[in-house]
Design a protein around this motif. Structure first.
Motif, PDB file in Angstrom:
ATOM      1  N   TYR A 433      33.807  14.368  27.994  1.00 21.03           N
ATOM      2  CA  TYR A 433      35.377  14.383  29.454  1.00 21.03           C
ATOM      3  C   TYR A 433      34.939  15.392  29.926  1.00 21.03           C
ATOM      4  O   TYR A 433      35.137  15.919  31.454  1.00 21.03           O
ATOM      5  CB  TYR A 433      36.867  14.329  28.783  1.00 21.03           C
ATOM      6  N   GLU A 434      35.061  16.753  29.505  1.00 20.98           N
ATOM      7  CA  GLU A 434      35.752  18.545  30.438  1.00 20.98           C
ATOM      8  C   GLU A 434      33.806  18.556  30.440  1.00 20.98           C
ATOM      9  O   GLU A 434      34.082  19.270  31.776  1.00 20.98           O
ATOM     10  CB  GLU A 434      35.791  19.316  28.662  1.00 20.98           C
ATOM     11  N   THR A 437      34.209  16.420  34.396  1.00 22.74           N
ATOM     12  CA  THR A 437      34.923  16.553  34.921  1.00 22.74           C
ATOM     13  C   THR A 437      35.214  18.202  35.519  1.00 22.74           C
ATOM     14  O   THR A 437      35.607  18.425  36.102  1.00 22.74           O
ATOM     15  CB  THR A 437      36.427  16.198  34.717  1.00 22.74           C
ATOM     16  N   TYR A 452      39.514  10.916  35.354  1.00 18.74           N
ATOM     17  CA  TYR A 452      39.008  10.750  34.289  1.00 18.74           C
ATOM     18  C   TYR A 452      38.667   9.393  34.763  1.00 18.74           C
ATOM     19  O   TYR A 452      37.928   8.679  34.222  1.00 18.74           O
ATOM     20  CB  TYR A 452      41.072  10.342  33.718  1.00 18.74           C
ATOM     21  N   ALA A 455      34.716  10.141  35.007  1.00 20.28           N
ATOM     22  CA  ALA A 455      34.184  10.428  34.090  1.00 20.28           C
ATOM     23  C   ALA A 455      33.955   9.168  33.315  1.00 20.28           C
ATOM     24  O   ALA A 455      32.570   9.032  33.057  1.00 20.28           O
ATOM     25  CB  ALA A 455      35.282  11.179  33.272  1.00 20.28           C
ATOM     26  N   LYS A 456      34.837   7.653  33.764  1.00 22.54           N
ATOM     27  CA  LYS A 456      34.222   6.590  32.980  1.00 22.54           C
ATOM     28  C   LYS A 456      33.081   5.993  33.580  1.00 22.54           C
ATOM     29  O   LYS A 456      32.807   5.339  33.214  1.00 22.54           O
ATOM     30  CB  LYS A 456      35.503   6.357  32.582  1.00 22.54           C
ATOM     31  N   LYS A 466      32.960   4.569  27.100  1.00 18.01           N
ATOM     32  CA  LYS A 466      34.268   5.714  27.295  1.00 18.01           C
ATOM     33  C   LYS A 466      34.289   6.473  25.925  1.00 18.01           C
ATOM     34  O   LYS A 466      35.335   7.551  26.145  1.00 18.01           O
ATOM     35  CB  LYS A 466      35.075   4.879  27.847  1.00 18.01           C
ATOM     36  N   LEU A 469      33.174   9.752  25.497  1.00 14.25           N
ATOM     37  CA  LEU A 469      34.456  11.080  26.125  1.00 14.25           C
ATOM     38  C   LEU A 469      35.168  11.551  25.703  1.00 14.25           C
ATOM     39  O   LEU A 469      35.013  13.365  25.879  1.00 14.25           O
ATOM     40  CB  LEU A 469      35.873  10.531  26.808  1.00 14.25           C
ATOM     41  N   ARG A 470      35.793  11.578  24.399  1.00 12.51           N
ATOM     42  CA  ARG A 470      35.998  12.474  22.834  1.00 12.51           C
ATOM     43  C   ARG A 470      34.916  12.937  22.084  1.00 12.51           C
ATOM     44  O   ARG A 470      35.923  14.294  21.694  1.00 12.51           O
ATOM     45  CB  ARG A 470      37.784  12.029  22.454  1.00 12.51           C
TER      46      ARG A 470
END
Length: 638
Positions: A433-434, A437, A452, A455-456, A466, A469-470
């Motif tokens: 995610y970082e 973005t 957000y 990003a998805k 998705k 992302l983490r």
């Protein structure tokens, strides 16, 4: 021929071992991890005959390298051999086979075999060579560890083996450090270190993956020659079926730690039976592909964004979106630390390129020819000595080197980079995610919720869920990391992607995924690509026009159909001859590639020969097809 189940555990008899140098039976290797144990090699069985080359083939993660590590007893601490046998019958021994699997990894018997009778070449020589010691010290150490020789004799034999593996100055190699060598010479240094002990078995783990095609062909030819001279056996670990078709005697195909199919090279390539092997072959780019034929990866990337019409094509300029005009670049190098002397390297010699909107220009050449220098100048990461780069977003061409402020910011949004090594270009401390973005934050685009959502959307575009992302970059495979690199490059909705060797380090199936993804993204988003590569077969698949580069010159440029139908320049012909084809009826011409004449402009035949300081002139020989001729020949042609 097809093997779908593991053979029963059995130590070969001495009669059988008399015909076999190394025999692996029912080998099992387990890894202990925090999430539980898993079996990386599961019931593996195959033989390596004396003097032959056995290719171990499969995708990344199939267990090929773990098998090599088990033979050498250099497994990671979390791994162990949990069953099976690795029987080695040393021709210099007493004729009785020994089971390496029972050896203590740190014991004297294993240390005598490792690097002595069984040697290994690793995939990445820079991480395998000590940066603090000279090449000469490292190669002589290998010999002095395994033989009772004096330091003087070790140096003499090192010079001999340096000459044998093709070092231009064997004496100088003794005092040269790894960082002073090109990728090809570093790999030759690794081969020299492995061969100086005259091993019975050489394990080559992806020895040519990161090398350009001409250097790869020379390294493969070198291994073949030395094998013929010394009678050693070779275990070649690779995912490149083109390489296998040219050098292997027998082939073992692995998938998830098991043997899927095994047989002679003739059987494997003419009568492939297992669906996995057939899928591997369909994933390889080939020159004979039909106009709109797609590569068929083993696992197709599912992208959903295109169906939703996430983005529309921007307004395209009437002419080139990017144009390089007469780019020149020189570097000044010191000849030695204390000599006070310098030498000048001409990296670019009047480069002219047009990148048309919505199309792909392939830039092809060996390592060191100047391809990446061109990309960096376009990105304004380097300042050219002469010439200029023009960018046209539809409002007219503008000189990139003169852009400032908001105009420069807009240019950087419009032109993005996809790197060769996605792992080193993704911050290991940032989540996906970082990473995705960060460009939006730098350019102050969108609210937190909009970023957000973007990003998805980007993950959808490159076929990732998705849930990614983490996660952090280390938890993804090489192909997934490359897709993340592409997603990050798309975050700002650019017009142009500069792709610098984006698939050179990927196995064939993942390579097919990424190439298909790039083609789909181009069709859906109207993207323009400058695709830098050393592999003409890859560029043939993705590019519309191809420019061939050598020693800082564009030597030939043409639509891909014209280039492959009628390659004119001797360097282009050599590059085409160096691409290993997964077809045993189209072998590499090693004799043609043995000399370096094709990459030296002063040794090209007339009318292509360029004297030192001569630039020549690009001359059109058919519509859209240009080739560089010497100044005299250009005047005569005019």
């Amino acid at each position: 021929m097809v093997v779908t189940t593991a053979k029963p555990n059995a130590v070969p008899t001495e009669t059988r071992m008399g015909e076999t140098l190394l025999s692996i039976r029912d080998l099992r290797v387990d890894f202990r991890t925090e999430t539980g144990d898993f079996r990386a090699v599961d019931g593996l069985s195959f033989d390596i005959p004396p003097g032959k080359t056995v290719a171990l083939v499969g995708e990344s993660g199939s267990g090929k390298s773990v098998t090599a590590q088990a033979i050498m007893h250099i497994l990671p601490k979390v791994a162990r051999i949990s069953g099976g046998s690795i029987c080695f019958n040393d021709p210099a021994g007493d004729g009785r086979p020994v089971d390496i699997a029972d050896y203590d990894p740190e014991g004297a018997a294993m240390r005598a075999l490792r690097g002595g009778r069984i040697a290994m070449i690793f995939q990445e020589p820079m991480t395998s060579l000590s940066p603090l010691h000279t090449i000469g010290d490292q190669v002589t150490e290998a010999l002095m560890t395994h033989a009772e020789v004096s330091a003087e004799e070790a140096r003499r034999k090192a010079v001999d083996v340096f000459a044998r593996v093709g070092f231009p100055d064997p004496q100088r190699a003794l005092r040269t450090y790894p960082f002073e060598l090109s990728g090809g010479l570093r790999q030759r240094a690794m081969i020299a270190m492995a061969l100086i002990t005259r091993p019975a078995l050489l394990i080559a783990d992806e020895p040519t993956t990161a090398l350009d095609v001409t250097t790869q062909a020379q390294i493969l030819d070198l291994i073949r020659e030395i094998q013929a001279e010394t009678g050693m056996s070779v275990l070649l670990i690779t995912h490149d079926l083109g390489v296998v078709a040219n050098v292997a005697d027998e082939v073992v195909v692995m998938y998830r730690g098991k043997v899927m199919e095994t047989g002679s090279r003739e059987d494997i390539f003419r009568h492939a039976e297992h669906p996995y092997l057939q899928a591997l072959m369909r994933a390889v780019p080939r020159f004979a592909m039909a106009e709109n034929e797609r590569l068929t990866p083993i696992r197709e990337v599912r992208t959903t964004a295109f169906d939703k019409g996430v983005a529309s094509s921007p307004t395209q300029p009437a002419g080139p979106v990017l144009r390089a005009e007469e780019l020149t670049k020189t570097y000044t190098l010191r000849s030695g630390w204390f000599s006070g002397k310098t030498r000048t390297i001409r990296a670019l010699n009047g480069i002219n390129l047009d990148v048309m909107p919505g199309k792909t220009l392939g830039l092809v050449g060996e390592s060191g020819c100047g391809k990446t220098t061109v990309s960096k100048i376009i990105m304004r990461a380097l300042q050219p000595d002469g010439g200029r780069v023009l960018f046209d977003d539809g409002s007219g061409p503008r000189d990139v080197q003169h852009l400032e402020g908001d105009d420069l910011t807009a240019y950087r949004r419009n032109v993005q980079f996809v790197f060769q090594d996605p792992f080193s270009s993704l911050n290991p401390r940032m989540t996906v995610y970082e990473i995705l973005t960060e460009p939006l934050r730098i350019h102050n685009i969108g609210t937190s919720d909009e970023r957000y959502a973007r990003a998805k959307e980007l993950l959808d575009m490159v076929g990732l869920s998705k849930q990614a992302l983490r996660r952090y970059p280390h938890s993804f495979s090489g192909g997934q990391r490359q897709r993340l690199g592409i997603a990050r490059a798309l975050a700002l909705q650019p017009r142009v992607l500069l792709c610098d060797e984006p698939v050179s380090a990927l196995d064939v199936s993942v390579q097919a995924q990424v190439l298909n993804l790039l083609k789909d993204l181009q069709a859906a988003l109207g993207l323009t690509y400058l695709f830098v590569s050393h592999n003409l077969a890859v560029v043939d698949y993705i590019a519309d026009t191809i420019a061939v580069m050598c020693r800082g010159y564009i030597v030939e440029e043409a639509p891909k159909a014209s280039l492959f139908r009628n390659p004119v320049h001797p360097y282009t012909q050599a590059l085409l001859a160096a691409v290993p084809d997964p077809d045993i009826d189209r072998p590499l011409d090693f004799a043609k590639l043995r000399a370096d004449r094709f990459s030296d402009p002063a040794q090209w035949p007339e009318p292509y020969r360029l004297a030192p300081g001569e630039h020549g002139l690009m001359t059109e020989i058919e519509p859209g097809h240009k080739v560089r001729l010497s100044d005299q020949s250009s005047r005569e042609a005019a």
